[in-house]
Design a protein around this motif. Sequence first.
Motif, PDB file in Angstrom:
ATOM      1  N   ASP A 172       0.843  -1.190   0.000  1.00  0.00           N
ATOM      2  CA  ASP A 172       0.000   0.000   0.000  1.00  0.00           C
ATOM      3  C   ASP A 172       0.882   1.246   0.000  1.00  0.00           C
ATOM      4  O   ASP A 172       1.987   1.240   0.566  1.00  0.00           O
ATOM      5  CB  ASP A 172      -0.872   0.036   1.254  1.00  0.00           C
ATOM      6  CG  ASP A 172      -1.879  -1.098   1.314  1.00  0.00           C
ATOM      7  OD1 ASP A 172      -2.657  -1.133   2.287  1.00  0.00           O
ATOM      8  OD2 ASP A 172      -1.887  -1.956   0.409  1.00  0.00           O
ATOM      9  N   THR A 176     -10.838   7.181  -3.002  1.00  0.00           N
ATOM     10  CA  THR A 176     -11.542   7.506  -1.752  1.00  0.00           C
ATOM     11  C   THR A 176     -10.630   7.349  -0.538  1.00  0.00           C
ATOM     12  O   THR A 176     -10.879   7.942   0.504  1.00  0.00           O
ATOM     13  CB  THR A 176     -12.774   6.615  -1.576  1.00  0.00           C
ATOM     14  OG1 THR A 176     -12.366   5.261  -1.398  1.00  0.00           O
ATOM     15  CG2 THR A 176     -13.708   6.711  -2.767  1.00  0.00           C
ATOM     16  N   LYS A 177      -9.586   6.563  -0.703  1.00  0.00           N
ATOM     17  CA  LYS A 177      -8.625   6.349   0.380  1.00  0.00           C
ATOM     18  C   LYS A 177      -7.266   6.970   0.077  1.00  0.00           C
ATOM     19  O   LYS A 177      -6.333   6.817   0.871  1.00  0.00           O
ATOM     20  CB  LYS A 177      -8.459   4.851   0.645  1.00  0.00           C
ATOM     21  CG  LYS A 177      -9.735   4.159   1.082  1.00  0.00           C
ATOM     22  CD  LYS A 177      -9.499   2.675   1.325  1.00  0.00           C
ATOM     23  CE  LYS A 177     -10.783   1.983   1.760  1.00  0.00           C
ATOM     24  NZ  LYS A 177     -10.582   0.532   1.981  1.00  0.00           N
ATOM     25  N   SER A 178      -7.143   7.607  -1.076  1.00  0.00           N
ATOM     26  CA  SER A 178      -5.863   8.190  -1.500  1.00  0.00           C
ATOM     27  C   SER A 178      -4.742   7.167  -1.383  1.00  0.00           C
ATOM     28  O   SER A 178      -3.647   7.466  -0.878  1.00  0.00           O
ATOM     29  CB  SER A 178      -5.536   9.439  -0.669  1.00  0.00           C
ATOM     30  OG  SER A 178      -6.477  10.458  -0.925  1.00  0.00           O
ATOM     31  N   THR A 179      -5.018   5.979  -1.848  1.00  0.00           N
ATOM     32  CA  THR A 179      -4.081   4.875  -1.667  1.00  0.00           C
ATOM     33  C   THR A 179      -3.813   4.171  -2.987  1.00  0.00           C
ATOM     34  O   THR A 179      -4.723   3.871  -3.746  1.00  0.00           O
ATOM     35  CB  THR A 179      -4.603   3.860  -0.640  1.00  0.00           C
ATOM     36  OG1 THR A 179      -4.836   4.530   0.599  1.00  0.00           O
ATOM     37  CG2 THR A 179      -3.595   2.745  -0.412  1.00  0.00           C
ATOM     38  N   ILE A 236       0.002   5.247   0.848  1.00  0.00           N
ATOM     39  CA  ILE A 236      -0.937   6.311   1.181  1.00  0.00           C
ATOM     40  C   ILE A 236      -0.338   7.632   0.731  1.00  0.00           C
ATOM     41  O   ILE A 236       0.806   7.955   1.070  1.00  0.00           O
ATOM     42  CB  ILE A 236      -1.244   6.324   2.678  1.00  0.00           C
ATOM     43  CG1 ILE A 236      -1.939   5.005   3.068  1.00  0.00           C
ATOM     44  CG2 ILE A 236      -2.125   7.518   3.039  1.00  0.00           C
ATOM     45  CD1 ILE A 236      -2.215   4.882   4.552  1.00  0.00           C
ATOM     46  N   ASP A 253      -7.247   3.548  -5.079  1.00  0.00           N
ATOM     47  CA  ASP A 253      -8.549   3.864  -4.509  1.00  0.00           C
ATOM     48  C   ASP A 253      -8.525   5.341  -4.141  1.00  0.00           C
ATOM     49  O   ASP A 253      -7.897   5.737  -3.152  1.00  0.00           O
ATOM     50  CB  ASP A 253      -8.825   2.986  -3.281  1.00  0.00           C
ATOM     51  CG  ASP A 253     -10.206   3.204  -2.720  1.00  0.00           C
ATOM     52  OD1 ASP A 253     -10.830   4.258  -3.002  1.00  0.00           O
ATOM     53  OD2 ASP A 253     -10.662   2.325  -1.968  1.00  0.00           O
ATOM     54  N   TYR A 265      -2.006   0.739  -4.679  1.00  0.00           N
ATOM     55  CA  TYR A 265      -1.748  -0.647  -4.295  1.00  0.00           C
ATOM     56  C   TYR A 265      -0.871  -1.350  -5.324  1.00  0.00           C
ATOM     57  O   TYR A 265      -0.883  -1.014  -6.509  1.00  0.00           O
ATOM     58  CB  TYR A 265      -3.054  -1.435  -4.178  1.00  0.00           C
ATOM     59  CG  TYR A 265      -4.057  -0.843  -3.218  1.00  0.00           C
ATOM     60  CD1 TYR A 265      -5.155  -0.111  -3.688  1.00  0.00           C
ATOM     61  CD2 TYR A 265      -3.915  -1.012  -1.843  1.00  0.00           C
ATOM     62  CE1 TYR A 265      -6.074   0.428  -2.812  1.00  0.00           C
ATOM     63  CE2 TYR A 265      -4.841  -0.479  -0.962  1.00  0.00           C
ATOM     64  CZ  TYR A 265      -5.916   0.250  -1.456  1.00  0.00           C
ATOM     65  OH  TYR A 265      -6.827   0.787  -0.581  1.00  0.00           O
ATOM     66  N   SER A 294      -0.658  11.949  -0.066  1.00  0.00           N
ATOM     67  CA  SER A 294      -1.270  13.209   0.342  1.00  0.00           C
ATOM     68  C   SER A 294      -0.521  14.351  -0.323  1.00  0.00           C
ATOM     69  O   SER A 294       0.607  14.196  -0.801  1.00  0.00           O
ATOM     70  CB  SER A 294      -1.236  13.358   1.858  1.00  0.00           C
ATOM     71  OG  SER A 294       0.092  13.390   2.332  1.00  0.00           O
TER      72      SER A 294
END
Length: 123
Positions: free
Chosen positions: A21, A74-77, A23, A72, A79, A25
């Motif tokens: 993953d 919505t999760k700013s992620t 993440i 994703d 994979y 920002s």
Amino acid sequence: HVQLVESGGASVQAGGSLRLDCIASGFVFNKICMAWFRQAPEKEREGIAYIDEDDSTRYTDSLKGRVTISKDATKSTLYLQMDGPTPEDTAVYYCAADARLAGWGCFGKYFDSWGQGTQVTVS
């Protein structure tokens, strides 16, 4: 300020599976090119999977069929799913992003933002 934080690196058995993953920002997640790179001991860093702003993907030939990049919003992620890892997949895996490449040049090795890396060891 762009920040990328990888997780999911581990020691795994050959033939299993793993998911990394990242993440993100500091930027508009849907307007950027993102990628996974890896660097094995004594080897150059290589790009292994890319995903553009329109979700189009590109993979290095040697890993096609074994890795899947996805995101994703919505999760700013971001994979990376890897199936059937082998000891040759042992490396530090990095997440990268670059808005300048979005929509036209989502490939290559010149990305302006990088995560700190996560170690994957396959035995």
